[in-house]
Design a protein around this motif. Structure first.
Motif, PDB file in Angstrom:
ATOM      1  N   GLY A 201       0.788  -1.209   0.000  1.00  0.00           N
ATOM      2  CA  GLY A 201       0.000   0.000   0.000  1.00  0.00           C
ATOM      3  C   GLY A 201       0.827   1.269   0.000  1.00  0.00           C
ATOM      4  N   GLU A 202       2.122   1.144   0.344  1.00  0.00           N
ATOM      5  CA  GLU A 202       3.005   2.306   0.364  1.00  0.00           C
ATOM      6  C   GLU A 202       4.086   2.232  -0.713  1.00  0.00           C
ATOM      7  N   GLY A 203       4.515   1.033  -1.070  1.00  0.00           N
ATOM      8  CA  GLY A 203       5.530   0.909  -2.112  1.00  0.00           C
ATOM      9  C   GLY A 203       6.682   0.016  -1.676  1.00  0.00           C
ATOM     10  N   PRO A 204       7.784   0.098  -2.391  1.00  0.00           N
ATOM     11  CA  PRO A 204       8.075   0.935  -3.558  1.00  0.00           C
ATOM     12  C   PRO A 204       7.178   0.646  -4.773  1.00  0.00           C
ATOM     13  N   VAL A 205       7.046   1.661  -5.619  1.00  0.00           N
ATOM     14  CA  VAL A 205       6.173   1.599  -6.789  1.00  0.00           C
ATOM     15  C   VAL A 205       7.016   1.615  -8.057  1.00  0.00           C
ATOM     16  N   ARG A 206       6.809   0.614  -8.907  1.00  0.00           N
ATOM     17  CA  ARG A 206       7.487   0.526 -10.205  1.00  0.00           C
ATOM     18  C   ARG A 206       6.480  -0.059 -11.199  1.00  0.00           C
ATOM     19  N   THR A 207       5.588   0.766 -11.718  1.00  0.00           N
ATOM     20  CA  THR A 207       4.517   0.246 -12.562  1.00  0.00           C
ATOM     21  C   THR A 207       3.993   1.352 -13.477  1.00  0.00           C
ATOM     22  N   GLY A 208       2.883   1.101 -14.146  1.00  0.00           N
ATOM     23  CA  GLY A 208       2.301   2.106 -15.029  1.00  0.00           C
ATOM     24  C   GLY A 208       1.218   1.517 -15.915  1.00  0.00           C
ATOM     25  N   VAL A 209       0.788   2.313 -16.895  1.00  0.00           N
ATOM     26  CA  VAL A 209      -0.268   1.930 -17.831  1.00  0.00           C
ATOM     27  C   VAL A 209       0.132   2.377 -19.232  1.00  0.00           C
ATOM     28  N   THR A 210      -0.101   1.509 -20.210  1.00  0.00           N
ATOM     29  CA  THR A 210       0.032   1.855 -21.624  1.00  0.00           C
ATOM     30  C   THR A 210      -1.346   1.815 -22.258  1.00  0.00           C
ATOM     31  N   ALA A 211      -1.642   2.805 -23.088  1.00  0.00           N
ATOM     32  CA  ALA A 211      -2.929   2.867 -23.795  1.00  0.00           C
ATOM     33  C   ALA A 211      -2.690   2.907 -25.295  1.00  0.00           C
ATOM     34  N   ILE A 212      -3.467   2.119 -26.039  1.00  0.00           N
ATOM     35  CA  ILE A 212      -3.367   2.060 -27.498  1.00  0.00           C
ATOM     36  C   ILE A 212      -4.753   2.262 -28.094  1.00  0.00           C
ATOM     37  N   PHE A 213      -4.875   3.232 -28.986  1.00  0.00           N
ATOM     38  CA  PHE A 213      -6.116   3.460 -29.715  1.00  0.00           C
ATOM     39  C   PHE A 213      -5.940   2.997 -31.160  1.00  0.00           C
TER      40      PHE A 213
END
Length: 393
Positions: A59-71
């Motif tokens: 809930g606190e991390g560490p954070v190493r992530t993300g989102v990719t979006a494709i249209f």
């Protein structure tokens, strides 16, 4: 080998050499950006999340992530279908919306790729974005494609750090043009062949009937075991003197190591060649051949899921609620490449997939994540020396 280009086909937007500039690219002619965005109308956006260091606190991390979006047809083309087809090499993964694509041979909504435990957030965020930007479309039903690979080695994967708003940000940021690769978007916390992996892309031009069609590939590379890695036909994975803590360390709550080849790979293939849904599925079935050129044997611990689509035959949707009477309806017309001329697209898919994997590896620097876990970047100079290509900077 193809001569290294001076523009974005061989160098990232920040000027970093890609596989082509290093002399590692497979055969075939790339598009101007050597990216999935070379396909007309395709837009890509990223949301990258990196924060914290040290011990894991859920809930606190560490954070190493993300989102990719494709249209497939850009943000303004949301709801207008593309012919689409799917293939699964190994089913240890998730891609929502697949059942409807399999039923209709079409896709009409944006695609997001993220962390395994962020599929729900991306699904909610995509629906939120469509309801805001295309409210009439959202009044029917929405089955967006949200796919995943596992980033739990570096990231607090159970911390719910990817929110629907992050998916919205990736969708809002989608654009045409050259793309950054490696540790960006959904690829931020991913690993490939025991090295830092992530997002990769490439394209090929295919002559037909006096014109050039484009095949573009985008992938989230999080697969393969170190000993398997092959570049330009040489098994370099066994020759590189770089620590491999992902497969050698005692980190998975009592497990001696991560299973070799674990992680997953999502591949999206786009083209402007006119294809049917069945023909798009045929392109998706060629993706494993491109992956195999880089060495993988397809681990049971890897979710290897592939989607291909064609942006040709642009027209309104014919899968929504009908209006008027059947006597007022019109037939749907489209054109398609002859089956006996499709092999050039198959070859282009294989070539672009191989190069996209190499681009993801080349672009990704060493990353330290939760509990001090390290994913080392591919030693480009050492690989270049092994291949006799000089290796680059």
């Amino acid at each position: 080998m193809t001569a290294p280009p001076a523009g974005p086909a061989g160098f990232s937007p920040t000027g970093r050499p890609r596989a082509r500039a290093l002399g590692w690219a497979p055969e075939g002619v790339p598009g101007p950006w050597n990216a999935i965005t070379d396909v007309p109308g395709v837009e890509v956006g990223y949301r990258t999340l990196v924060s914290g260091s040290g011990p894991l606190v859920v809930g606190e991390g560490p954070v190493r992530t993300g989102v990719t979006a494709i249209f497939p047809r850009g943000r303004d083309g949301t709801g207008r279908p593309v012919a689409a087809g799917l293939h699964t090499l190994n089913g240890n993964g998730e891609m929502t919306g697949a059942a409807w694509i399999g039923e209709t041979g079409q896709a009409a909504l944006p695609i997001t790729i993220s962390s395994t435990h962020a599929v729900g957030a991306c699904h909610t965020g995509t629906i939120r974005w469509i309801n805001r930007r295309h409210p009439a479309l959202a009044r029917e039903w929405l089955l967006p494609v949200c796919a995943e690979t596992w980033d739990g080695y570096l990231h607090d994967i159970n911390g719910e750090h990817v929110s629907p708003d992050d998916a919205v940000a990736a969708l809002d940021g989608a654009a045409r043009g050259p793309l950054e690769e490696g540790s960006v978007g959904g690829g931020t916390g991913m690993n490939c062949y025991g090295f830092k992996g992530g997002s990769g892309t490439a394209s090929r031009l295919v002559p037909f009937g006096g014109a050039d069609y484009t095949v573009g590939v985008f992938l989230q590379a999080n697969f393969g075991s170190r000993h398997e890695l092959v570049i330009r036909g040489r098994n370099v994975g066994t020759l590189l003197d770089v620590p491999n803590p992902m497969e050698e360390g005692d980190w998975a709550h009592g497990a001696a190591s991560a299973p070799g080849g674990a992680g997953s790979v999502i591949v999206v293939v786009a083209t402007d060649a006119p294809l049917t849904g069945h023909q798009c599925a045929a392109l998706a079935r060629r993706v494993p051949l491109g992956l195999a050129r880089t060495g993988t044997s397809g681990s049971v611990f890897s979710g290897d899921l592939f989607l291909a689509f064609s942006v040709a035959n642009d027209r309104p949707s014919d899968t929504g609620f009908p209006t008027g009477s059947p006597s007022e309806a019109e037939l749907v017309a489209s054109v398609a490449l002859p089956w006996n001329r499709i092999d050039a697209l198959h070859a282009a898919t294989v070539q672009a997939v191989e190069e996209a994997v190499l681009n993801a590896l080349v672009a990704a620097d060493t990353m330290v994540g939760r509990d001090g876990h390290v994913s080392y970047g591919l030693p480009v100079g050492e690989v270049g020396a092994l291949l006799g290509s000089g290796g680059g900077a």
